[in-house]
Design a protein around this motif. Sequence first.
Motif, PDB file in Angstrom:
ATOM      1  N   ASP A   1      24.731  37.162  16.744  1.00  0.00           N
ATOM      2  CA  ASP A   1      25.590  38.174  16.134  1.00  0.00           C
ATOM      3  C   ASP A   1      26.838  38.308  17.006  1.00  0.00           C
ATOM      4  O   ASP A   1      27.003  37.594  17.991  1.00  0.00           O
ATOM      5  CB  ASP A   1      24.844  39.504  15.990  1.00  0.00           C
ATOM      6  N   ASP A   2      27.739  39.238  16.646  1.00  0.00           N
ATOM      7  CA  ASP A   2      29.013  39.366  17.354  1.00  0.00           C
ATOM      8  C   ASP A   2      28.845  39.569  18.850  1.00  0.00           C
ATOM      9  O   ASP A   2      29.630  39.079  19.646  1.00  0.00           O
ATOM     10  CB  ASP A   2      29.806  40.556  16.790  1.00  0.00           C
ATOM     11  N   ALA A   3      27.789  40.301  19.231  1.00  0.00           N
ATOM     12  CA  ALA A   3      27.633  40.611  20.660  1.00  0.00           C
ATOM     13  C   ALA A   3      27.022  39.461  21.434  1.00  0.00           C
ATOM     14  O   ALA A   3      26.940  39.510  22.658  1.00  0.00           O
ATOM     15  CB  ALA A   3      26.765  41.860  20.805  1.00  0.00           C
ATOM     16  N   GLY A   4      26.576  38.413  20.734  1.00  0.00           N
ATOM     17  CA  GLY A   4      25.961  37.304  21.456  1.00  0.00           C
ATOM     18  C   GLY A   4      24.457  37.405  21.514  1.00  0.00           C
ATOM     19  O   GLY A   4      23.809  36.643  22.237  1.00  0.00           O
ATOM     20  N   ASN A   5      23.866  38.346  20.777  1.00  0.00           N
ATOM     21  CA  ASN A   5      22.403  38.433  20.752  1.00  0.00           C
ATOM     22  C   ASN A   5      21.862  37.568  19.630  1.00  0.00           C
ATOM     23  O   ASN A   5      22.408  37.545  18.537  1.00  0.00           O
ATOM     24  CB  ASN A   5      21.982  39.892  20.497  1.00  0.00           C
ATOM     25  N   PRO A   6      20.749  36.880  19.885  1.00  0.00           N
ATOM     26  CA  PRO A   6      20.205  36.034  18.813  1.00  0.00           C
ATOM     27  C   PRO A   6      19.678  36.895  17.669  1.00  0.00           C
ATOM     28  O   PRO A   6      19.028  37.911  17.900  1.00  0.00           O
ATOM     29  CB  PRO A   6      19.059  35.287  19.494  1.00  0.00           C
ATOM     30  N   ILE A   7      20.002  36.483  16.446  1.00  0.00           N
ATOM     31  CA  ILE A   7      19.447  37.225  15.309  1.00  0.00           C
ATOM     32  C   ILE A   7      18.142  36.547  14.934  1.00  0.00           C
ATOM     33  O   ILE A   7      17.938  35.373  15.209  1.00  0.00           O
ATOM     34  CB  ILE A   7      20.429  37.294  14.127  1.00  0.00           C
ATOM     35  N   PRO A   8      17.222  37.296  14.296  1.00  0.00           N
ATOM     36  CA  PRO A   8      15.900  36.734  14.023  1.00  0.00           C
ATOM     37  C   PRO A   8      15.971  35.404  13.281  1.00  0.00           C
ATOM     38  O   PRO A   8      16.852  35.165  12.486  1.00  0.00           O
ATOM     39  CB  PRO A   8      15.244  37.808  13.150  1.00  0.00           C
ATOM     40  N   ASP A   9      15.027  34.542  13.600  1.00  0.00           N
ATOM     41  CA  ASP A   9      15.065  33.173  13.111  1.00  0.00           C
ATOM     42  C   ASP A   9      14.921  33.073  11.600  1.00  0.00           C
ATOM     43  O   ASP A   9      14.255  33.862  10.951  1.00  0.00           O
ATOM     44  CB  ASP A   9      13.962  32.356  13.788  1.00  0.00           C
ATOM     45  N   ASP A  10      15.604  32.064  11.096  1.00  0.00           N
ATOM     46  CA  ASP A  10      15.566  31.813   9.668  1.00  0.00           C
ATOM     47  C   ASP A  10      15.002  30.419   9.495  1.00  0.00           C
ATOM     48  O   ASP A  10      15.629  29.436   9.875  1.00  0.00           O
ATOM     49  CB  ASP A  10      16.994  31.915   9.128  1.00  0.00           C
TER      50      ASP A  10
END
Lengths: 171, 241
Positions: A149-158
């Motif tokens: 996401d914008d902050a550099g945190n991984p978003i949950p896997d797809d």
Amino acid sequence: MKTKWLYLVAAVALVISISAVKPALAYFTATRTVEGTTKALEIGDVPPELDEDVVEMTKMITITNNGHYPIFVRAMAISPDNWQVNFNPEDGWIQEGDYYYYTKPLAPEESTATQLKLDIVPKQVDQEYDVPDSFNVVIVQEATKVIYDDAGNPIPDDWANAISNSINVGR
Amino acid sequence: MKKFYKNPLVLLTLGLLVIGASTVGATRAAMISQSEADRVNFKTATFDVEITGDVDNGQIQFKEIDEDESIKIGKLYKENISVKNTSGGNYDEYIRVVVRKSWKSESEDGEYRKNLSLTPALIEIEVEPGWYINDDESTDEQTVYYRLTPVAQNEEVPFISGIRVNDKVIREVQHGGTSTTITNEYSYNGACMDISIQADAVQTNSGRDAISAAWGIKDSFAGIDVSTGNKSTVNFVIEDE
């Protein structure tokens, strides 16, 4: 007489050309350009490495990311008819449906911190059967790229974009 | 005797003699004093615009992107670029910025060239509020941003705050390989983002005519506010009217 005529025409032409020139106007403008090129995207697929140890009837699986980009990994076990695979809970791994998911993303060159432990036990069946000397339990491993996401945190896997790799292991 | 005086040469000489005699006269001088005139230098002030921030010697520096080992898709990397009115005199100016984005990848001969099959729309630039995009002049590759209010001398206006890669780059995959192995070919793998920023400034005196002459915009244009995304008809704020 001819030359007089020529002089007249030349004079008229000169007068017109002098009066037709208008003064030029310019507005102050300024311009500046900068350029830059970033480094290259490294999103090629490199199938992760699957290592495993077998201790008695338990498989212990470690997955390593050999690529240049962080990935999420999951694994699935395929066993013969009369055997079933039981998930032995371990920190960092969860079971959802048929798959065992590693909860954190793997950075490049990183391995799973804990091993996936799977116990292989016989199923309860009605008929008698001969237990073979050896049999295969196939572990299928899949990986998907991490999106941030914008902050550099991984978003949950797809998992619609999984990269597959499988390994055939004996008992 | 008469013949002598009628001779033209004689007449000429006599005439010259008479004139020569009359020019000689007494000279007089008056007392005057005069100091040397001081030189006054006139210089028109300079009219200039500069791009400041993460820029060094005409090259954009991508500090936060360089910190990561590989570019993370979807992450908003901070990038601060501003435009500054660096005019020498007390000149205000209207500023617009043209941003051109493209993908460069390595071609067969080893050179990095613009790759036209990759869409620049996936390079996302975050712009600070206060800028308006002129939709008619903008395409996927080129976006034109206008500042509607004049920028005072030495005023620095923030322009870009970040850069991001859209996650569609991961979805564009070609499946290849043999009958037993399927390999994924990512079209964007190995591509670099190339960004060019051009700032144009025009004087505010006779602002309406200056903007029309320099940028071809009469009065108003269809502008998109970068902070809200709303499209409306926007006008320049003309100073001396």
